[in-house]
Write an enzyme that holds these catalytic residues in place. Structure first.
Site, PDB file in Angstrom:
ATOM      1  N   GLU A  45       0.487  -1.042   0.123  1.00 39.88           N
ATOM      2  CA  GLU A  45       0.203   0.274  -0.815  1.00 39.88           C
ATOM      3  C   GLU A  45       0.885   1.132  -0.036  1.00 39.88           C
ATOM      4  OE1 GLU A  45      -2.702   0.349   3.175  1.00 39.88           O
ATOM      5  OE2 GLU A  45      -3.061   1.955   2.115  1.00 39.88           O
ATOM      6  N   ARG A 271       5.020 -13.044  10.217  1.00 48.20           N
ATOM      7  CA  ARG A 271       5.789 -11.517   9.399  1.00 48.20           C
ATOM      8  C   ARG A 271       6.972 -11.546   9.783  1.00 48.20           C
ATOM      9  NH1 ARG A 271       1.796  -7.498   9.011  1.00 48.20           N
ATOM     10  NH2 ARG A 271       3.411  -6.145   9.035  1.00 48.20           N
ATOM     11  N   LYS A 281       4.406   0.552  10.069  1.00 50.74           N
ATOM     12  CA  LYS A 281       4.163   1.849   9.456  1.00 50.74           C
ATOM     13  C   LYS A 281       3.510   2.938   9.841  1.00 50.74           C
ATOM     14  CE  LYS A 281       2.897   0.092   4.878  1.00 50.74           C
ATOM     15  NZ  LYS A 281       2.267  -0.211   3.745  1.00 50.74           N
TER      16      LYS A 281
END
Ligand code: ATP
Ligand code: MG
Length: 574
Positions: A45, A271, A281
């Site tokens: 994104e 992750r 983020k």
């Protein structure tokens, strides 16, 4: 200079397929004929810069595609125009290239599919699988229920199809303000999996999109866009992190209801987490916007841009990610393991140089005044092809302040009054006298040298216990050197609440008045060097013209190698 040029793509990573469970699945799918060509994607994104966690996903998706002769798409998941910017799109592309991967012609955007996604939303309405809901957002939230309580049906759930079609058309036409209505899937408000409790498919957002401009004022949610984008692109293996495991039933539901052109399968992996490092983020955005760091490419940031600026080579990142591997179990990787991979790579490639971080003047009293001579220094101890370079020696030199102690403890073998040491590539020198200023600080060492020890060995075979780096006053170049420490002062930042409270106040130390050998003044950004005895350093790409500024990439002390040695041999504490 260099700050504005795109980094060169790195070399191709090795074609040897890895052994993790995802590659095992791909291998079986290819063997059974279920998959003809592997197609993966990396779907960032564009609301921030890529970090080393993304590097894991990039290496996995691009790596697996490459190893199995398939392809990997770069797809921007640009469904939220309020958070996304062109700057991030450009940075992401540059970072993927720098890491050594190439998407070829396969660059896509979820926004390319807005028209198709809209048509599919209409399809869901027509088949009775979606409805327009007018509930205020907070009411919708409470009615969704909890993990232990089922949700409740919205009063708008039974709206006639024709009315839903009309309202959805008018939502698109811009008749309603932000938040007035949403389009929801009609699935099951009592589903155990909350993601299936009539999730939102479209929301009204009167916002300009970086790519579609003002064409749209309704935008699909990530959940509605993601799986269908995969299906449009013919993605065979949709690899994502574990937090999307619970979304998979929803993605499969969409694929079941819609006339999609292909059927991607989603697999989840854990992750990447690293000690002393935050890879959220949201937090990284705050670090930048609140000024805790100097931008996304601050060398203390775990972003690829920050790592590049710090001098970390892409090969080290790829090798680290390869060693970490891919699994489903939660884990936190030791930061020392990453630093070890950086040192290993730089040890092979970085040229050796001499730089004095905290200079202390050393005068050789028996060396002729006004005279200098040229000595030879080797550029790399393991690589004769790296050649040699001339360095200047003279009567006035600078050594590291830490390499002298007036009153040394037992195990200090470096310079002190009466002690003889070797100057790297030069001569043996003996400290005869110490000069102090009025404050009592040592400002100069008066020494003598032994001309017979040129090159660093004494003909009479006598030994010294230390070899010091140095620079010559005659041609040393002033430099600024930035020392970076962990950005967070605890291995699990934020574990006690506010992650910002765990910021290390000493994460950056700027040394000015450093002195480096002339060869370092000519270095290009990206050329990491080893300052002998100190660590690896890289020229800062944003340094002002004519100034010499180095960033410390990593120090020489390798705690990971010690941890490993401890595992193999005697057990170590801690
Ligand atoms: P957010 O969605 O909260 O903005 P994100 O880190 O998930 O943050 P994306 O841009 O959605 O950001 O991530 C792109 C891809 O990178 C996703 O497939 C995601 O799963 C993967 N990814 C993100 N963080 C990590 C991580 N720490 N380890 C491995 N993969 C990651
Ligand atoms: Mg995400």
């Amino acid at each position: 200079m260099a700050g504005d040029t795109l980094p060169e793509p790195g070399p191709e990573p090795g074609p040897e397929p890895g052994q993790d469970f995802l590659r095992e699945i791909i291998r079986e799918d290819l063997a059974s004929g279920r998959t003809a060509t592997v197609v993966t994607r990396f779907p960032p994104e564009p609301n921030g810069y890529l970090h080393i966690g993304h590097a894991k996903a990039i290496c996995l998706n691009f790596g697996a595609a490459q190893e199995f002769g398939g392809r990997c798409h770069l797809r921007f998941d640009d469904t939220n125009p309020t958070r996304e910017e062109q700057e991030f799109i450009d940075a992401i592309k540059a970072d993927v290239r720098w890491l050594g991967f190439d998407w070829g012609d396969n660059l896509y955007h979820a926004s390319d599919y807005f028209e198709q996604l809209y048509a599919w939303a209409v399809h869901l309405i027509r088949t009775g699988h979606a409805y327009v809901d007018d509930l205020p957002p907070d009411e919708m939230r409470t009615m969704r229920g909890t993990l232990t309580e089922p949700g409740r049906d919205s009063p708008f759930r039974t709206r006639p199809i024709a009315e839903n079609l009309d309202l959805f058309t008018r939502m698109r036409a811009g008749e309603f303000p932000n938040g007035a209505r949403v389009l929801r899937a009609r699935i099951d408000m009592a589903a155990g999996n909350i993601n299936l409790r009539d999730p939102v498919l479209y929301r009204i957002l009167h916002a300009e999109h970086p790519r579609t401009g003002k064409s749209w004022c309704i935008y699909p949610t990530y959940d509605f866009a993601h799986g269908q984008s995969d299906a449009i692109e013919g993605i065979t293996h949709s690899l994502c992190t574990l937090e999307f495991e619970d979304h998979r039933p929803l993605y499969d539901w969409f694929l079941d209801q819609l006339p999609v052109p292909s059927r991607p399968r989603q697999y989840e992996f854990a992750r990447l987490n690293i000690g002393y490092t935050v890879l959220s983020k949201r937090v990284l955005t705050r670090l930048v916007s609140d000024g805790h760091v100097n931008g996304w490419d601050d060398p203390r940031m775990p972003t690829l841009a920050g790592m590049r600026r710090r001098g970390i080579p892409p090969e080290a990142i790829r090798e680290f990610v390869r060693r970490v591997g891919v699994a489903r179990a939660y884990s936190v990787v030791d930061l020392a393991m990453f630093e070890h991979a950086i040192r290993e790579q730089l040890n092979r490639t970085a040229l050796r140089r001499m730089a004095v971080l905290r200079p202390l003047k050393l005068v050789i009293e028996n060396y002729p005044e006004g005279q200098t001579e040229t000595l030879e220094a080797i550029n790399h101890p393991d690589d004769p092809d790296a050649g040699k370079r001339p360095i200047t020696f003279g009567r006035e030199l600078y050594v590291e302040r830490d390499d002298f102690m007036e009153d040394p403890p037992k195990k200090f073998f470096r310079l002190s009054p009466g002690r003889e040491v070797r100057l790297r590539y030069g001569y043996f020198v003996t400290c005869r006298e110490v000069v102090k200023n009025e404050a009592g600080e040592v400002i100069e060492l008066r020494c003598t040298y032994d001309p017979a020890t040129k090159g660093g060995n004494a003909p009479d075979g006598r030994k010294v216990q230390a070899t010091l780096h140095w620079v010559a006053a005659a041609d040393a170049v002033p430099a600024e050197i930035r020392l970076y420490n962990n950005l967070f002062s605890r291995s699990d930042p934020g574990a006690d609440g506010d992650v910002m409270a765990d910021i290390n106040p000493d994460s950056l130390e700027i040394l000015t008045g450093c002195l480096v050998e002339p060869a370092l003044a000519a270095g290009n950004a990206g050329d990491a060097v080893q300052f002998e005895r100190q660590g690896y350093f890289a020229p800062d790409p944003d340094r002002p013209a004519g100034r010499v500024v180095f960033n410390r990439t990593v120090g020489l002390r390798d705690t990971w190698a010690k941890v490993q040695a401890g595992d193999r041999g005697t057990k170590q504490n801690g």
